[in-house]
Structures are given as C-alpha cells and as structure tokens.
Scaffold this motif. Structure first.
Motif, PDB file in Angstrom:
ATOM      1  N   ASN A   1       1.926  -6.937   7.187  1.00 49.90           N
ATOM      2  CA  ASN A   1       3.338  -7.321   7.333  1.00 49.90           C
ATOM      3  C   ASN A   1       3.944  -6.647   8.562  1.00 49.90           C
ATOM      4  OD1 ASN A   1       3.245  -8.798   4.966  1.00 49.90           O
ATOM      5  ND2 ASN A   1       3.902  -7.076   3.697  1.00 49.90           N
TER       6      ASN A   1
ATOM      7  N   GLU B   1       7.247  -6.595   8.754  1.00 52.05           N
ATOM      8  CA  GLU B   1       8.529  -6.119   8.229  1.00 52.05           C
ATOM      9  C   GLU B   1       8.387  -5.907   6.733  1.00 52.05           C
ATOM     10  OE1 GLU B   1      10.507 -10.568   7.655  1.00 52.05           O
ATOM     11  OE2 GLU B   1      11.207  -9.269   9.271  1.00 52.05           O
ATOM     12  N   ASP B   2       9.285  -5.131   6.152  1.00 54.94           N
ATOM     13  CA  ASP B   2       9.223  -4.857   4.715  1.00 54.94           C
ATOM     14  C   ASP B   2       9.419  -6.148   3.919  1.00 54.94           C
ATOM     15  OD1 ASP B   2       8.965  -2.295   5.559  1.00 54.94           O
ATOM     16  OD2 ASP B   2      10.925  -1.601   4.843  1.00 54.94           O
ATOM     17  N   LYS B   3       8.633  -6.307   2.876  1.00 56.36           N
ATOM     18  CA  LYS B   3       8.750  -7.475   1.994  1.00 56.36           C
ATOM     19  C   LYS B   3       8.586  -7.018   0.546  1.00 56.36           C
ATOM     20  CE  LYS B   3       6.971 -10.872   5.307  1.00 56.36           C
ATOM     21  NZ  LYS B   3       5.968 -11.927   5.556  1.00 56.36           N
ATOM     22  N   ARG B   4       8.823  -7.939  -0.365  1.00 59.96           N
ATOM     23  CA  ARG B   4       8.644  -7.637  -1.782  1.00 59.96           C
ATOM     24  C   ARG B   4       7.573  -8.561  -2.350  1.00 59.96           C
ATOM     25  NH1 ARG B   4      11.839  -4.007  -3.753  1.00 59.96           N
ATOM     26  NH2 ARG B   4      11.272  -4.511  -5.900  1.00 59.96           N
TER      27      ARG B   4
ATOM     28  N   GLU C   1       7.904  -3.245  -3.433  1.00 60.62           N
ATOM     29  CA  GLU C   1       8.131  -3.301  -1.995  1.00 60.62           C
ATOM     30  C   GLU C   1       6.823  -3.064  -1.241  1.00 60.62           C
ATOM     31  OE1 GLU C   1      11.355  -1.657   1.248  1.00 60.62           O
ATOM     32  OE2 GLU C   1      10.609  -0.242  -0.259  1.00 60.62           O
ATOM     33  N   ILE C   2       6.512  -4.004  -0.352  1.00 57.26           N
ATOM     34  CA  ILE C   2       5.354  -3.883   0.524  1.00 57.26           C
ATOM     35  C   ILE C   2       5.894  -3.658   1.933  1.00 57.26           C
ATOM     36  CG2 ILE C   2       3.208  -4.940   1.302  1.00 57.26           C
ATOM     37  CD1 ILE C   2       3.378  -4.480  -1.721  1.00 57.26           C
ATOM     38  N   LYS C   3       5.664  -2.497   2.468  1.00 60.16           N
ATOM     39  CA  LYS C   3       6.275  -2.108   3.735  1.00 60.16           C
ATOM     40  C   LYS C   3       5.562  -2.722   4.935  1.00 60.16           C
ATOM     41  CE  LYS C   3       8.081   2.306   2.050  1.00 60.16           C
ATOM     42  NZ  LYS C   3       9.492   1.883   2.235  1.00 60.16           N
ATOM     43  N   ALA C   4       6.233  -2.655   6.093  1.00 58.66           N
ATOM     44  CA  ALA C   4       5.595  -3.088   7.335  1.00 58.66           C
ATOM     45  C   ALA C   4       4.331  -2.264   7.557  1.00 58.66           C
ATOM     46  CB  ALA C   4       6.563  -2.904   8.497  1.00 58.66           C
TER      47      ALA C   4
ATOM     48  N   GLN D   1       1.610  -2.988   5.842  1.00 52.23           N
ATOM     49  CA  GLN D   1       0.854  -3.113   4.604  1.00 52.23           C
ATOM     50  C   GLN D   1       0.642  -4.587   4.262  1.00 52.23           C
ATOM     51  OE1 GLN D   1       3.364  -0.988   1.779  1.00 52.23           O
ATOM     52  NE2 GLN D   1       2.188   0.912   2.092  1.00 52.23           N
TER      53      GLN D   1
ATOM     54  N   THR E   1      -2.933  -0.370   3.707  1.00 51.32           N
ATOM     55  CA  THR E   1      -2.029   0.107   4.758  1.00 51.32           C
ATOM     56  C   THR E   1      -2.811   0.333   6.040  1.00 51.32           C
ATOM     57  OG1 THR E   1      -0.618   1.228   3.135  1.00 51.32           O
ATOM     58  CG2 THR E   1      -0.391   1.897   5.437  1.00 51.32           C
TER      59      THR E   1
END
Length: 264
Positions: free
Chosen positions: A29, A31-34, A39-42, A44, A88
């Motif tokens: 990613n 950008e951060d997403k869900r 939450e899956i961060k940038a 990851q 990550t």
C-alpha cells in the motif's frame, strides 16, 4: 509507480528472492487503508504463502525460503493472524518512486478552459489516481498469471514423468494441475512414493492405476496428513517346526512321571 532496485542490491542475483521482493513492492500500500476492520499502513499488504506462491509462480517451499532470507536481512517483516498475514516492506520508499506518481498526477490534474489551465476537482484527481493504480495492478496480475500457468504445467510434467502408467494424461484438467501445484510438488512426490511402495508389496496382483486416476484423486489418501502406514505383519510360526518340537517329547514318559508324583 516506478520500482527501483539497483543491480548492486545484495539479493539481485538470487532469482527467487528478487522475484518475491519485487512482488511485495508491487502489492504494498502507498497509503494507509483498512482491511476487515484492521488498519493496514502504507508499506504493508495482506496476503498468505499460498496466495503469493500462486501469484509469483514459486512453490510454497521456495516462497518460505526466499521470505526467510528477506526477513533475516531486514527487508521484510510479517505479523500473522489466525486468518491472514500482514507483510511489511521496511523502508519501502527507497524502492518505490512515489514522486513519479505524484508528478504524473499533477500534470493530469490540470485542464485547459478558454486557454487557461485550471485545477481539476479533487474527485476527478482521486478517480484518475485509482485508474492508474488499477491499470498497474491489472498488468501485474496478467503477467503473474502467465508466469504461474507456466510453472504449474512444468510442475505437472515433472510429476507425470515419475509415474509408471502414462495413460490418461489429457484427462487431467488445468484445475487439477493447479491443485497439485498448490499442494506442493514435494508433498505429491512423497504421496507417489508411498503409493508405489504399497504396490511393490502386492506386485503379484496389483498394478498401477492410470496416471489420470492417480493425479485426479488417487494421491489424496497418500498425502502426509491422510496416510496411515499399514501395520507390519506378525511373523508366523512354521507348522513344520511346531510338529518337530512336539516330536521331541516322550508323552508316555511324561504321563508316568505325573502319576508317580500323585502317588507319592
């Protein structure tokens, strides 16, 4: 999105490690997403060994080995749940040129109206960015599918060569070949060896089933999780030796000895 990996990168010449790391960069990613309430961060992304194997064309064993090398050298870290694993890419910004994406997006975000450049609405900006990402992902997916299909067929050909009865090859569908590939070539080879070992014990009357029968379903009972080793047959006494032992005794003499003991 441009991915930059220099030829002096320590794993550059290791094909499997390079392929896995490149795959991780493609899927991470920006950008951060869900995902499923988490939450899956940038930097990851969510995946699994089985899924990565299918997408890269590597066997599950190869994925685990390459992943261990990347983890040991600090490029990748993982966190597992009971349903999936979060991967990550450490310091992913070093390898993904986000600036190129931003520059291209900025140029596309202007329109000409009456000879004057005007900024596009935010909604249109987001739409174009998503289209770019989707286009990149689709191309990546297409390439992975082609590579994966080749790996699946090569795996099946190696297994087929090891099987003695070559009948019915055309009756093994692409879906079944994919299933064999996902189970793992090493596991299928062990199942094949167990089956052939069982046949050798009854070779006087058992013959190998058609190859199509074995690879469509016959292997299942011989997989690690299903196979039960048959009990070793108990050694049987030779009747001739039993009779020989009986002949060593003088029963008349024994009977007389017992009578004398009772009279004493």
């Amino acid at each position: 999105m441009n991915i930059n990996i220099n030829t002096d990168w320590e794993w550059y010449e290791n094909t499997n490690v390079f392929r896995l790391f490149y795959h991780c960069l493609l899927h991470t990613n920006l950008e951060d997403k869900r995902y499923c309430g988490r939450e899956i961060k940038a930097g990851q992304f969510v995946s699994s060994i089985t899924r990565i194997s299918a997408e890269t064309g590597l066997t599950e064993s190869q994925v685990r080995t390459a992943l261990k090398k990347l983890k040991d050298t600090g490029y990748i870290s993982t966190k597992s749940t009971n349903k999936y694993t979060i991967y990550t890419v450490n310091e992913y910004q070093k390898y993904i040129d986000c600036g190129q994406v931003a520059k291209a997006t900025t140029e596309e975000n202007t329109v000409v109206k009456n000879g004057t450049k005007m900024e596009q609405p935010v909604e249109r900006k987001m739409e174009q960015t998503e289209e770019k990402v989707k286009e990149t992902c689709e191309k990546s997916k297409e390439n992975c599918e082609k590579s994966n299909k080749k790996a699946i067929n090569e795996c099946f050909e190696r297994l087929w060569k090891q099987y003695p009865n070559k009948r019915g090859k055309g009756q093994v569908s692409d879906t079944k070949k994919k299933t064999l590939y996902e189970i793992g070539e090493e596991k299928i080879e062990r199942a094949l060896k167990r089956y052939l070992d069982d046949l050798s014990k009854d070779s006087s009357w058992r013959k190998p089933q058609n190859g199509s029968t074995f690879f469509n379903s016959g292997y299942v009972d011989y997989l690690d999780e299903n196979y039960e080793k048959p009990p070793e047959p108990k050694p049987q006494r030779n009747p001739a030796s039993i009779l020989a032992c009986e002949r060593d005794y003088d029963f008349d003499s024994l009977e007389m000895q017992l009578i004398q003991k009772q009279l004493e």
